[in-house]
Design a protein around this motif. Structure first.
Motif, PDB file in Angstrom:
ATOM      1  N   ILE A  16       0.877  -1.187   0.000  1.00 43.78           N
ATOM      2  CA  ILE A  16       0.000   0.000   0.000  1.00 43.78           C
ATOM      3  C   ILE A  16       0.903   1.222   0.000  1.00 43.78           C
ATOM      4  O   ILE A  16       1.805   1.333   0.846  1.00 43.78           O
ATOM      5  CB  ILE A  16      -0.947   0.014   1.216  1.00 43.78           C
ATOM      6  CG1 ILE A  16      -1.936  -1.155   1.125  1.00 43.78           C
ATOM      7  CG2 ILE A  16      -1.686   1.348   1.301  1.00 43.78           C
ATOM      8  CD1 ILE A  16      -2.965  -1.208   2.242  1.00 43.78           C
ATOM      9  N   ILE A  17       0.698   2.100  -0.973  1.00 46.61           N
ATOM     10  CA  ILE A  17       1.465   3.350  -0.975  1.00 46.61           C
ATOM     11  C   ILE A  17       0.502   4.511  -0.703  1.00 46.61           C
ATOM     12  O   ILE A  17      -0.504   4.671  -1.365  1.00 46.61           O
ATOM     13  CB  ILE A  17       2.309   3.532  -2.256  1.00 46.61           C
ATOM     14  CG1 ILE A  17       1.489   3.392  -3.532  1.00 46.61           C
ATOM     15  CG2 ILE A  17       3.445   2.530  -2.270  1.00 46.61           C
ATOM     16  CD1 ILE A  17       2.316   3.669  -4.805  1.00 46.61           C
ATOM     17  N   LEU A  18       0.854   5.247   0.340  1.00 43.47           N
ATOM     18  CA  LEU A  18      -0.011   6.300   0.888  1.00 43.47           C
ATOM     19  C   LEU A  18       0.577   7.662   0.585  1.00 43.47           C
ATOM     20  O   LEU A  18       1.764   7.891   0.843  1.00 43.47           O
ATOM     21  CB  LEU A  18      -0.033   6.200   2.411  1.00 43.47           C
ATOM     22  CG  LEU A  18      -0.732   5.043   3.073  1.00 43.47           C
ATOM     23  CD1 LEU A  18      -0.378   5.066   4.547  1.00 43.47           C
ATOM     24  CD2 LEU A  18      -2.222   5.196   2.910  1.00 43.47           C
ATOM     25  N   PHE A  19      -0.248   8.542   0.090  1.00 47.56           N
ATOM     26  CA  PHE A  19       0.232   9.889  -0.244  1.00 47.56           C
ATOM     27  C   PHE A  19      -0.531  10.939   0.562  1.00 47.56           C
ATOM     28  O   PHE A  19      -1.735  11.081   0.411  1.00 47.56           O
ATOM     29  CB  PHE A  19       0.107  10.141  -1.748  1.00 47.56           C
ATOM     30  CG  PHE A  19       1.101   9.328  -2.525  1.00 47.56           C
ATOM     31  CD1 PHE A  19       2.334   9.860  -2.842  1.00 47.56           C
ATOM     32  CD2 PHE A  19       0.832   8.015  -2.872  1.00 47.56           C
ATOM     33  CE1 PHE A  19       3.283   9.095  -3.508  1.00 47.56           C
ATOM     34  CE2 PHE A  19       1.775   7.241  -3.534  1.00 47.56           C
ATOM     35  CZ  PHE A  19       3.004   7.786  -3.853  1.00 47.56           C
TER      36      PHE A  19
ATOM     37  N   LYS B 262     -11.448  15.985  11.958  1.00 49.17           N
ATOM     38  CA  LYS B 262     -10.710  14.744  11.690  1.00 49.17           C
ATOM     39  C   LYS B 262     -11.374  13.585  12.434  1.00 49.17           C
ATOM     40  O   LYS B 262     -11.196  13.432  13.647  1.00 49.17           O
ATOM     41  CB  LYS B 262      -9.255  14.902  12.114  1.00 49.17           C
ATOM     42  CG  LYS B 262      -8.517  15.951  11.298  1.00 49.17           C
ATOM     43  CD  LYS B 262      -7.118  16.175  11.821  1.00 49.17           C
ATOM     44  CE  LYS B 262      -6.393  17.216  10.995  1.00 49.17           C
ATOM     45  NZ  LYS B 262      -5.181  17.711  11.640  1.00 49.17           N
ATOM     46  N   PRO B 263     -12.129  12.731  11.715  1.00 47.66           N
ATOM     47  CA  PRO B 263     -12.899  11.688  12.400  1.00 47.66           C
ATOM     48  C   PRO B 263     -12.112  10.423  12.752  1.00 47.66           C
ATOM     49  O   PRO B 263     -12.628   9.574  13.480  1.00 47.66           O
ATOM     50  CB  PRO B 263     -14.008  11.356  11.400  1.00 47.66           C
ATOM     51  CG  PRO B 263     -13.528  11.816  10.083  1.00 47.66           C
ATOM     52  CD  PRO B 263     -12.438  12.814  10.292  1.00 47.66           C
ATOM     53  N   GLU B 264     -10.890  10.271  12.265  1.00 46.30           N
ATOM     54  CA  GLU B 264     -10.137   9.048  12.567  1.00 46.30           C
ATOM     55  C   GLU B 264      -8.739   9.398  13.032  1.00 46.30           C
ATOM     56  O   GLU B 264      -8.109  10.341  12.528  1.00 46.30           O
ATOM     57  CB  GLU B 264     -10.055   8.146  11.326  1.00 46.30           C
ATOM     58  CG  GLU B 264      -9.232   6.882  11.557  1.00 46.30           C
ATOM     59  CD  GLU B 264      -9.644   5.714  10.688  1.00 46.30           C
ATOM     60  OE1 GLU B 264     -10.277   5.937   9.642  1.00 46.30           O
ATOM     61  OE2 GLU B 264      -9.306   4.568  11.064  1.00 46.30           O
ATOM     62  N   HIS B 265      -8.232   8.600  14.000  1.00 43.12           N
ATOM     63  CA  HIS B 265      -6.880   8.823  14.509  1.00 43.12           C
ATOM     64  C   HIS B 265      -5.902   7.876  13.820  1.00 43.12           C
ATOM     65  O   HIS B 265      -6.238   6.722  13.529  1.00 43.12           O
ATOM     66  CB  HIS B 265      -6.836   8.599  16.031  1.00 43.12           C
ATOM     67  CG  HIS B 265      -5.684   9.304  16.674  1.00 43.12           C
ATOM     68  ND1 HIS B 265      -4.384   8.865  16.556  1.00 43.12           N
ATOM     69  CD2 HIS B 265      -5.631  10.448  17.413  1.00 43.12           C
ATOM     70  CE1 HIS B 265      -3.576   9.694  17.208  1.00 43.12           C
ATOM     71  NE2 HIS B 265      -4.306  10.667  17.736  1.00 43.12           N
TER      72      HIS B 265
ATOM     73  N   VAL C 228      -4.586  -0.663  11.011  1.00 43.83           N
ATOM     74  CA  VAL C 228      -5.595  -1.180  10.077  1.00 43.83           C
ATOM     75  C   VAL C 228      -4.968  -1.286   8.682  1.00 43.83           C
ATOM     76  O   VAL C 228      -5.066  -2.326   8.019  1.00 43.83           O
ATOM     77  CB  VAL C 228      -6.844  -0.272  10.051  1.00 43.83           C
ATOM     78  CG1 VAL C 228      -7.731  -0.618   8.868  1.00 43.83           C
ATOM     79  CG2 VAL C 228      -7.617  -0.403  11.357  1.00 43.83           C
ATOM     80  N   ILE C 229      -4.303  -0.233   8.244  1.00 42.63           N
ATOM     81  CA  ILE C 229      -3.643  -0.259   6.926  1.00 42.63           C
ATOM     82  C   ILE C 229      -2.607  -1.385   6.897  1.00 42.63           C
ATOM     83  O   ILE C 229      -2.518  -2.149   5.924  1.00 42.63           O
ATOM     84  CB  ILE C 229      -2.987   1.113   6.623  1.00 42.63           C
ATOM     85  CG1 ILE C 229      -4.057   2.194   6.483  1.00 42.63           C
ATOM     86  CG2 ILE C 229      -2.137   1.040   5.354  1.00 42.63           C
ATOM     87  CD1 ILE C 229      -3.516   3.623   6.560  1.00 42.63           C
ATOM     88  N   GLY C 230      -1.863  -1.514   7.988  1.00 45.55           N
ATOM     89  CA  GLY C 230      -0.845  -2.571   8.053  1.00 45.55           C
ATOM     90  C   GLY C 230      -1.449  -3.964   7.930  1.00 45.55           C
ATOM     91  O   GLY C 230      -0.819  -4.878   7.393  1.00 45.55           O
TER      92      GLY C 230
ATOM     93  N   TYR D 196       3.557   1.480  14.601  1.00 45.65           N
ATOM     94  CA  TYR D 196       2.229   0.880  14.736  1.00 45.65           C
ATOM     95  C   TYR D 196       1.764   0.033  13.553  1.00 45.65           C
ATOM     96  O   TYR D 196       0.730  -0.616  13.634  1.00 45.65           O
ATOM     97  CB  TYR D 196       1.178   1.971  14.980  1.00 45.65           C
ATOM     98  CG  TYR D 196       1.422   2.780  16.226  1.00 45.65           C
ATOM     99  CD1 TYR D 196       1.570   2.156  17.468  1.00 45.65           C
ATOM    100  CD2 TYR D 196       1.507   4.170  16.184  1.00 45.65           C
ATOM    101  CE1 TYR D 196       1.808   2.898  18.624  1.00 45.65           C
ATOM    102  CE2 TYR D 196       1.734   4.923  17.324  1.00 45.65           C
ATOM    103  CZ  TYR D 196       1.882   4.279  18.532  1.00 45.65           C
ATOM    104  OH  TYR D 196       2.114   5.003  19.672  1.00 45.65           O
ATOM    105  N   SER D 197       2.504   0.044  12.421  1.00 45.51           N
ATOM    106  CA  SER D 197       1.956  -0.642  11.236  1.00 45.51           C
ATOM    107  C   SER D 197       2.179  -2.147  11.268  1.00 45.51           C
ATOM    108  O   SER D 197       1.409  -2.910  10.689  1.00 45.51           O
ATOM    109  CB  SER D 197       2.551  -0.063   9.958  1.00 45.51           C
ATOM    110  OG  SER D 197       3.921  -0.391   9.863  1.00 45.51           O
ATOM    111  N   GLY D 198       3.275  -2.591  11.908  1.00 47.69           N
ATOM    112  CA  GLY D 198       3.555  -4.026  11.959  1.00 47.69           C
ATOM    113  C   GLY D 198       4.134  -4.589  10.664  1.00 47.69           C
ATOM    114  O   GLY D 198       4.300  -5.801  10.539  1.00 47.69           O
TER     115      GLY D 198
END
Ligand code: CP
Length: 315
Positions: free
Chosen positions: A40-43, A89-92, A99-101, A133-135
């Motif tokens: 997953i690549i996040l920008f 901002k609804p998510e921390h 979750v992404i991890g 936190y990503s694991g």
């Protein structure tokens, strides 16, 4: 390899450059490594080269690729701990990152300096939260302070084009209308210091980079003197480090033009792109045979592929 954030993470540069050469010659030779694996690549910021070259590198290695433009396609993410989340901002990130991890095997993340808080930027708070936190292994696709895939591609490009064993490489500041991060010049200096090159950095007074990067580096405040005998001219704008994030000069005399290139040893012109023509570099230089900016950008696939391959081998 569990993380790729800076030059030390790649280990021996000669081994890395040899791997890059192999990957470039045979881009699909390791496509079995990525079977049933996902990156997953996040920008958090815009991108053309990093986004496409990282995708292409992962696809060459047989991976599935998910791209997320965080600001456009996702919830707005809170990054500060201990805040009352009653704003927009609804998510921390504390939940979003694991979750992404859980959806992938490798994460790549792009996030620029905010220029709001020098210490926070130089502590790489966002990137470190992903590591914590990503694991999964984390690749920097440019962070607040570094752009390691760019610097690796730059070094590989210099290796490809050099005509002498130890080329003179000049990093020059050039004017730009907006405040730009120090990530590219920081990484460029960091990688060149470890490479077999003569590095000279030139900029107007007030544009000194963070000492952790430039300690021991030759600085020349006279741009024309710096260009004399150069084999590579690497142009880049950056905002002031001491007066953090400020544009102290837009002096057009610092633009790289044909006259200045004539002082060099028929130097190749490099820039990480995107570049503002006739601000950073004249049309005459970037359109000349001395310009290798497109080959340099193409090598972004190679640098990403070496790093992702190493991570896949350790999963
Ligand atoms: N050089 C570079 O990182 O380009 P992008 O910002 O387009 O990714």
């Amino acid at each position: 390899m569990k993380r790729f954030l800076k030059v030390d993470d790649i280990g021996d540069l000669q081994i890395a450059l040899k791997e890059a050469e192999i990957q470039k010659k045979n881009p699909f030779g390791f496509s079995y490594l990525g079977k049933n694996k996902t990156i997953i690549i996040l920008f958090f910021n815009s991108s053309l080269r990093t986004r496409l070259s990282t995708q292409r590198a992962a696809m060459n290695l047989g991976m599935n690729v998910i791209v997320l433009d965080v600001n456009k396609d996702s919830w707005k993410l809170e990054s500060e701990m201990g805040v009352i989340m009653d704003g927009d901002k609804p998510e921390h990130l504390r939940e979003a990152i694991p979750v992404i991890g859980s959806y992938c095997d490798i994460i790549g993340i792009r996030s620029f300096a905010t220029f709001e808080d020098k210490e926070a930027d130089y502590q790489e708070k966002l990137l470190n939260q992903f590591i914590q936190y990503s694991g999964v292994p984390v690749i920097s696709l440019e962070s607040a302070t570094r752009h390691p895939l760019q610097a690796f591609a730059d070094l590989f490009t210099i290796e490809e084009y050099k005509t002498v064993q130890r080329p003179k490489v000049v990093l020059t500041w050039a004017p730009h209308p907006r405040a730009l991060p120090q990530a590219v010049p920081n990484s460029f200096v960091e990688w060149m210091k470890k490479a077999d090159v003569e590095l000279v950095v030139t900029y107007p007074e007030g544009y000194e980079l963070a000492p952790e990067f430039t300690d021991g580096v030759t600085v020349e405040y006279d741009q024309e003197k710096a260009f004399e005998g150069a084999d590579f001219i690497y142009a880049k704008n950056w905002a002031s480090f001491s007066e953090y994030g400020q544009v102290l000069s837009t002096d057009r005399n610092w633009m790289v033009d044909e006259e200045k290139m004539a002082l060099t040893n028929n130097a190749k012109f490099m820039h990480c792109l995107p570049v503002r023509r006739n601000m950073i570099v004249s049309d005459g230089v970037i359109d000349s045979p001395q310009s290798i900016v497109v080959d340099e950008a193409a090598n972004r696939i190679v640098s990403a592929q070496v790093v992702i391959k190493r991570m896949l081998e350790k999963l």
